[in-house]
Design an enzyme around this catalytic site. Structure first.
Site, mmCIF file in Angstrom:
data_model
loop_
_atom_site.group_PDB
_atom_site.id
_atom_site.type_symbol
_atom_site.label_atom_id
_atom_site.label_comp_id
_atom_site.label_asym_id
_atom_site.label_seq_id
_atom_site.Cartn_x
_atom_site.Cartn_y
_atom_site.Cartn_z
ATOM 1 N N GLY A 14 -9.027 -2.041 -0.671
ATOM 2 C CA GLY A 14 -8.347 -2.069 0.618
ATOM 3 C C GLY A 14 -8.712 -0.871 1.478
ATOM 4 O O GLY A 14 -9.176 0.148 0.983
ATOM 5 N N GLY A 16 -7.292 1.068 5.269
ATOM 6 C CA GLY A 16 -6.383 1.089 6.408
ATOM 7 C C GLY A 16 -6.770 2.169 7.390
ATOM 8 O O GLY A 16 -7.842 2.775 7.288
ATOM 9 N N GLU A 20 -8.581 4.744 2.347
ATOM 10 C CA GLU A 20 -9.132 3.613 1.622
ATOM 11 C C GLU A 20 -8.590 3.645 0.196
ATOM 12 O O GLU A 20 -8.366 4.715 -0.375
ATOM 13 C CB GLU A 20 -10.665 3.665 1.619
ATOM 14 C CG GLU A 20 -11.249 4.947 1.058
ATOM 15 C CD GLU A 20 -12.762 5.010 1.189
ATOM 16 O OE1 GLU A 20 -13.325 4.096 1.828
ATOM 17 O OE2 GLU A 20 -13.364 5.955 0.658
ATOM 18 N N VAL A 21 -8.357 2.434 -0.365
ATOM 19 C CA VAL A 21 -7.751 2.320 -1.688
ATOM 20 C C VAL A 21 -8.803 1.814 -2.675
ATOM 21 O O VAL A 21 -9.506 0.835 -2.404
ATOM 22 C CB VAL A 21 -6.537 1.372 -1.654
ATOM 23 C CG1 VAL A 21 -5.898 1.290 -3.040
ATOM 24 C CG2 VAL A 21 -5.517 1.848 -0.615
ATOM 25 N N LYS A 36 -5.736 6.219 -3.564
ATOM 26 C CA LYS A 36 -5.896 6.165 -2.107
ATOM 27 C C LYS A 36 -6.479 7.491 -1.646
ATOM 28 O O LYS A 36 -5.895 8.551 -1.874
ATOM 29 C CB LYS A 36 -4.535 5.907 -1.444
ATOM 30 C CG LYS A 36 -4.604 5.746 0.065
ATOM 31 C CD LYS A 36 -3.226 5.353 0.621
ATOM 32 C CE LYS A 36 -3.279 5.102 2.115
ATOM 33 N NZ LYS A 36 -1.948 4.679 2.630
ATOM 34 N N ASP A 129 7.466 0.199 8.672
ATOM 35 C CA ASP A 129 6.229 -0.571 8.852
ATOM 36 C C ASP A 129 6.180 -1.750 7.878
ATOM 37 O O ASP A 129 5.162 -1.987 7.226
ATOM 38 C CB ASP A 129 5.007 0.332 8.648
ATOM 39 C CG ASP A 129 3.740 -0.264 9.283
ATOM 40 O OD1 ASP A 129 3.870 -1.165 10.143
ATOM 41 O OD2 ASP A 129 2.636 0.170 8.914
ATOM 42 N N LYS A 131 5.466 -5.233 6.990
ATOM 43 C CA LYS A 131 4.591 -6.300 7.484
ATOM 44 C C LYS A 131 3.863 -6.911 6.296
ATOM 45 O O LYS A 131 3.845 -6.328 5.200
ATOM 46 C CB LYS A 131 3.599 -5.741 8.510
ATOM 47 C CG LYS A 131 2.683 -4.652 7.979
ATOM 48 C CD LYS A 131 1.789 -4.098 9.083
ATOM 49 C CE LYS A 131 0.854 -2.996 8.573
ATOM 50 N NZ LYS A 131 0.018 -2.436 9.655
ATOM 51 N N PRO A 132 3.241 -8.076 6.457
ATOM 52 C CA PRO A 132 2.593 -8.757 5.324
ATOM 53 C C PRO A 132 1.567 -7.901 4.588
ATOM 54 O O PRO A 132 1.465 -7.979 3.356
ATOM 55 C CB PRO A 132 1.944 -9.978 5.983
ATOM 56 C CG PRO A 132 2.810 -10.266 7.169
ATOM 57 C CD PRO A 132 3.242 -8.916 7.674
ATOM 58 N N ASN A 134 1.605 -4.825 3.917
ATOM 59 C CA ASN A 134 2.186 -3.741 3.130
ATOM 60 C C ASN A 134 3.078 -4.221 1.993
ATOM 61 O O ASN A 134 3.718 -3.403 1.324
ATOM 62 C CB ASN A 134 2.983 -2.793 4.037
ATOM 63 C CG ASN A 134 2.075 -1.967 4.923
ATOM 64 O OD1 ASN A 134 0.897 -1.801 4.625
ATOM 65 N ND2 ASN A 134 2.611 -1.458 6.023
#
Length: 429
Positions: A14, A16, A20-21, A36, A129, A131-132, A134
């Site tokens: 992932g 963001g 980065e993860v 992360k 925050d 949201k889908p 997260n």
């Protein structure tokens, strides 16, 4: 790549705005983890501070439905955060692949997400925050809340680390009070959760527009279209309660704990119930019912609460409502009372007028009352008198004329007889 001498990075899972993860392996403890890494932010000097805040915030929580923080440090001038690895997809990925989700699964997600939020709120933490992207759904169906990057502590308003007047968060899921620039509270997370559940059921957020500003205006002034009108297959109670989560006023929404309780009890399977806060706005809907799960009893917690009451959710023809659900419901709730008041006033006035008219007719009508003089003549006609059609209103109600004065008849004379003298003191036997 080996981080801090123990975390071996394998592949990215992932990325963001902040970092980065990576999927990694903890060689010291022999377990898979997620690492992360903070991305370079030369133009944003607050990025490292916010990254540390995320570590401190999530590290303060230990809950089955919150992604656990395991370690934090710095490697080659880059901050890193080690978290538990969730084997699964984010809800954003699930929506992309599968589209809208069934009500049964969404109810499970709602209960778990609300439990995670309740744990955060009890620790004085607001996520800000939701949201889908997260929320992560593991292969075993366990949901975990992640990314506390812009979270704040309720006892430390300055912890948000944002510029003055800046609104942080994603506009599609932003609570109305936050759109007005007010401080986020636990109720703001509940509203965002409502937006997320709405999207999981319908495939789209409750409000959409070409610009973020236009979306904020809709959060403030528009009412969401009921999900079932968009084809969502869910029980009336679920729809009613969901709309209660999207109440415009923070105090009209149930708490995260109440939301979790309502969904865990299976109340969402039932028929439509009052909105959690309907009874306050309609004589109450409207705080969401405040019994056990203000949400359950109300919509179950959403009044004859409210709600978040089919009257409160009547869309205009173009499916975009022009006023808030609760304000519209409040106005409509008073109309029957006003109509009854007007009817009573009209009938009362008519009754008083009729009574006055009858009294006047009785008072002044011929043959009744003290205004009539003594009648000394008898009518010889056997037919009733027919009033002239041209008689005026005043004539019809004029008192009768006084009879002509007549000479009194002489009483018959009586001749007195001779008087007998009685001697006083003597009694005749």
């Amino acid at each position: 790549m080996l981080i801090a001498g123990r975390y071996r990075l394998r592949d990215t899972i992932g990325r963001g705005a902040m970092g980065e993860v990576w999927r990694a392996f903890d060689e010291t403890l022999g377990r898979p983890v997620a690492v992360k890494l903070l991305l370079p932010h030369d133009s944003d000097p607050t990025a490292p501070s916010r990254f540390r805040l995320e570590a401190q915030t999530a590290g303060r929580l230990s809950h089955p439905h919150v992604v656990a923080v395991l370690d934090f440090g710095e490697h080659e001038d880059r901050l890193f955060l080690v978290m538990e690895l969730v084997e699964g997809d984010s809800l954003a990925d699930r929506l992309t692949v599968s589209g809208p989700l069934p009500a049964e699964l969404v109810a499970q997600i709602a209960a778990q997400a609300a439990l995670g939020l309740a744990a955060a709120h009890q620790q004085g933490i607001v996520h800000r925050d939701i949201k889908p992207a997260n929320l992560l759904l593991g292969a075993d169906g366990t949901l975990k809340i992640g990314d506390f990057g812009i979270a704040r502590f309720l006892d430390d308003p300055g912890a948000a680390l944002t510029a003055t007047g800046q609104i942080v968060g994603t506009s599609l899921y932003l609570a109305p009070e936050r759109a007005l620039g007010r401080t986020a509270g636990p109720a703001s997370d509940v509203y965002s959760l409502g937006c997320l559940l709405y999207q999981l059921l319908t495939g789209r957020p409750p409000f959409q527009a070409d610009t973020a500003l236009a979306v904020l205006h809709q959060h403030l002034d528009a009412a969401p279209v009921p999900p079932r009108r968009l084809g969502a297959d869910l029980p009336p109670a679920f729809e009613s309660y969901l709309l209660g989560l999207l109440a415009k006023e923070p105090e009209s929404r149930p708490t995260a704990e109440e939301v979790a309780d309502w969904f865990e009890r299976g109340a969402w399977r039932g028929a439509r119930e009052p909105l959690p806060n309907e009874h306050q706005h309609h004589g109450r809907p409207d705080r969401p019912l405040v019994t056990g799960s203000r949400a359950a009893a109300p919509a179950s917690s959403l009044s004859a609460s409210t709600a978040h009451s089919d009257r409160a959710f009547t869309p205009v023809p173009d499916t975009e409502w022009r006023t808030s659900v609760h304000r519209a419901a409040t106005r409509r709730s008073h109309l029957p009372f006003l109509r009854r008041s007007r009817l009573v006033a009209v009938l009362g006035g008519a009754g008083l007028f009729t009574l006055a008219l009858v009294v006047g007719m009785v008072w002044f009508s011929p043959g009744t009352g003290s205004a009539q003089g003594p009648q000394t003549t008898r009518s010889t006609s056997t037919s009733p008198a027919t009033p002239s059609p041209s008689a005026s209103y005043e004539t019809a109600f004029s008192p009768p004329a006084q009879p002509a004065e007549q000479k009194p008849e002489r009483a018959p004379e009586v001749t007195p007889g001779p008087k007998k003298a009685n001697k006083p003191g003597k009694r005749k036997h």
